[in-house]
Design a protein around this motif. Structure first.
Motif, PDB file in Angstrom:
ATOM      1  N   SER A  96       0.824  -1.209   0.000  1.00 34.66           N
ATOM      2  CA  SER A  96       0.000   0.000   0.000  1.00 34.66           C
ATOM      3  C   SER A  96       0.859   1.260   0.000  1.00 34.66           C
ATOM      4  O   SER A  96       2.041   1.232   0.324  1.00 34.66           O
ATOM      5  CB  SER A  96      -0.909   0.002   1.227  1.00 34.66           C
ATOM      6  N   SER A  97       0.237   2.368  -0.351  1.00 35.53           N
ATOM      7  CA  SER A  97       0.954   3.636  -0.372  1.00 35.53           C
ATOM      8  C   SER A  97       1.215   4.156   1.029  1.00 35.53           C
ATOM      9  O   SER A  97       1.935   5.128   1.199  1.00 35.53           O
ATOM     10  CB  SER A  97       0.156   4.664  -1.173  1.00 35.53           C
ATOM     11  N   LYS A  98       0.657   3.514   2.038  1.00 42.58           N
ATOM     12  CA  LYS A  98       0.846   3.967   3.411  1.00 42.58           C
ATOM     13  C   LYS A  98       2.279   3.819   3.884  1.00 42.58           C
ATOM     14  O   LYS A  98       2.689   4.473   4.821  1.00 42.58           O
ATOM     15  CB  LYS A  98      -0.083   3.204   4.353  1.00 42.58           C
ATOM     16  N   ASP A  99       3.080   2.964   3.232  1.00 42.95           N
ATOM     17  CA  ASP A  99       4.455   2.773   3.668  1.00 42.95           C
ATOM     18  C   ASP A  99       5.429   3.744   2.995  1.00 42.95           C
ATOM     19  O   ASP A  99       6.619   3.643   3.193  1.00 42.95           O
ATOM     20  CB  ASP A  99       4.909   1.323   3.452  1.00 42.95           C
ATOM     21  N   VAL A 100       4.927   4.716   2.236  1.00 41.96           N
ATOM     22  CA  VAL A 100       5.777   5.710   1.594  1.00 41.96           C
ATOM     23  C   VAL A 100       5.923   6.889   2.543  1.00 41.96           C
ATOM     24  O   VAL A 100       4.954   7.567   2.872  1.00 41.96           O
ATOM     25  CB  VAL A 100       5.195   6.164   0.242  1.00 41.96           C
ATOM     26  N   ARG A 101       7.154   7.106   2.984  1.00 42.49           N
ATOM     27  CA  ARG A 101       7.416   8.182   3.932  1.00 42.49           C
ATOM     28  C   ARG A 101       7.298   9.552   3.273  1.00 42.49           C
ATOM     29  O   ARG A 101       7.432   9.683   2.060  1.00 42.49           O
ATOM     30  CB  ARG A 101       8.821   8.049   4.518  1.00 42.49           C
ATOM     31  N   LYS A 102       7.096  10.563   4.085  1.00 38.73           N
ATOM     32  CA  LYS A 102       7.037  11.929   3.605  1.00 38.73           C
ATOM     33  C   LYS A 102       8.351  12.264   2.901  1.00 38.73           C
ATOM     34  O   LYS A 102       9.428  11.918   3.392  1.00 38.73           O
ATOM     35  CB  LYS A 102       6.815  12.874   4.786  1.00 38.73           C
ATOM     36  N   GLY A 103       8.252  12.894   1.740  1.00 41.93           N
ATOM     37  CA  GLY A 103       9.449  13.249   0.985  1.00 41.93           C
ATOM     38  C   GLY A 103       9.843  12.205  -0.046  1.00 41.93           C
ATOM     39  O   GLY A 103      10.863  12.353  -0.716  1.00 41.93           O
ATOM     40  N   TYR A 104       9.046  11.149  -0.177  1.00 40.48           N
ATOM     41  CA  TYR A 104       9.320  10.075  -1.125  1.00 40.48           C
ATOM     42  C   TYR A 104       8.106   9.841  -2.019  1.00 40.48           C
ATOM     43  O   TYR A 104       7.004  10.288  -1.710  1.00 40.48           O
ATOM     44  CB  TYR A 104       9.673   8.776  -0.400  1.00 40.48           C
ATOM     45  N   LEU A 105       8.337   9.120  -3.113  1.00 39.81           N
ATOM     46  CA  LEU A 105       7.300   8.832  -4.095  1.00 39.81           C
ATOM     47  C   LEU A 105       7.462   7.390  -4.552  1.00 39.81           C
ATOM     48  O   LEU A 105       8.584   6.946  -4.816  1.00 39.81           O
ATOM     49  CB  LEU A 105       7.473   9.779  -5.287  1.00 39.81           C
ATOM     50  N   ALA A 106       6.363   6.663  -4.659  1.00 40.59           N
ATOM     51  CA  ALA A 106       6.411   5.292  -5.183  1.00 40.59           C
ATOM     52  C   ALA A 106       6.210   5.334  -6.690  1.00 40.59           C
ATOM     53  O   ALA A 106       5.316   6.024  -7.181  1.00 40.59           O
ATOM     54  CB  ALA A 106       5.340   4.430  -4.533  1.00 40.59           C
ATOM     55  N   VAL A 107       7.067   4.633  -7.420  1.00 44.64           N
ATOM     56  CA  VAL A 107       6.933   4.503  -8.870  1.00 44.64           C
ATOM     57  C   VAL A 107       7.063   3.033  -9.229  1.00 44.64           C
ATOM     58  O   VAL A 107       7.684   2.252  -8.498  1.00 44.64           O
ATOM     59  CB  VAL A 107       7.991   5.334  -9.643  1.00 44.64           C
TER      60      VAL A 107
END
Length: 89
Positions: free
Chosen positions: A18-29
């Protein structure tokens, strides 16, 4: 047009989740041609001209209808890793 973000050290490869594990300042691609892999990258990469070229390529290929439901980069995994490793050098 460029984006200004502080420099962050490295990209992180993670399995699909899920996108919930993407920390602030990062982006999932998602990267790949046949089998997609998920990478979590610093937002600072968006400011790199070579990364902006990849984003333009993604826009040409997918428009706003990405098959993974998220930002998909249409290049090989090895090419992507090579590119982001140059950002960290």
């Amino acid at each position: 047009m460029g984006f200004r973000f502080p420099s962050i050290v490295h990209a992180i490869q993670r399995p699909f989740s899920s996108s919930k594990d993407v920390r602030k300042g990062y982006l999932a691609v998602y990267v790949g041609e046949n089998r997609m892999k998920r990478f979590v990258i610093p937002l600072s990469f968006l400011n790199q001209p070579s990364f902006q070229m990849l984003l333009s390529k993604a826009e040409e290929e997918f428009g706003f209808d990405h098959p993974m439901g998220a930002l998909t980069i249409p290049c090989t995994e090895n090419a992507f890793i090579d590119l982001i490793s140059r950002f960290n050098a």
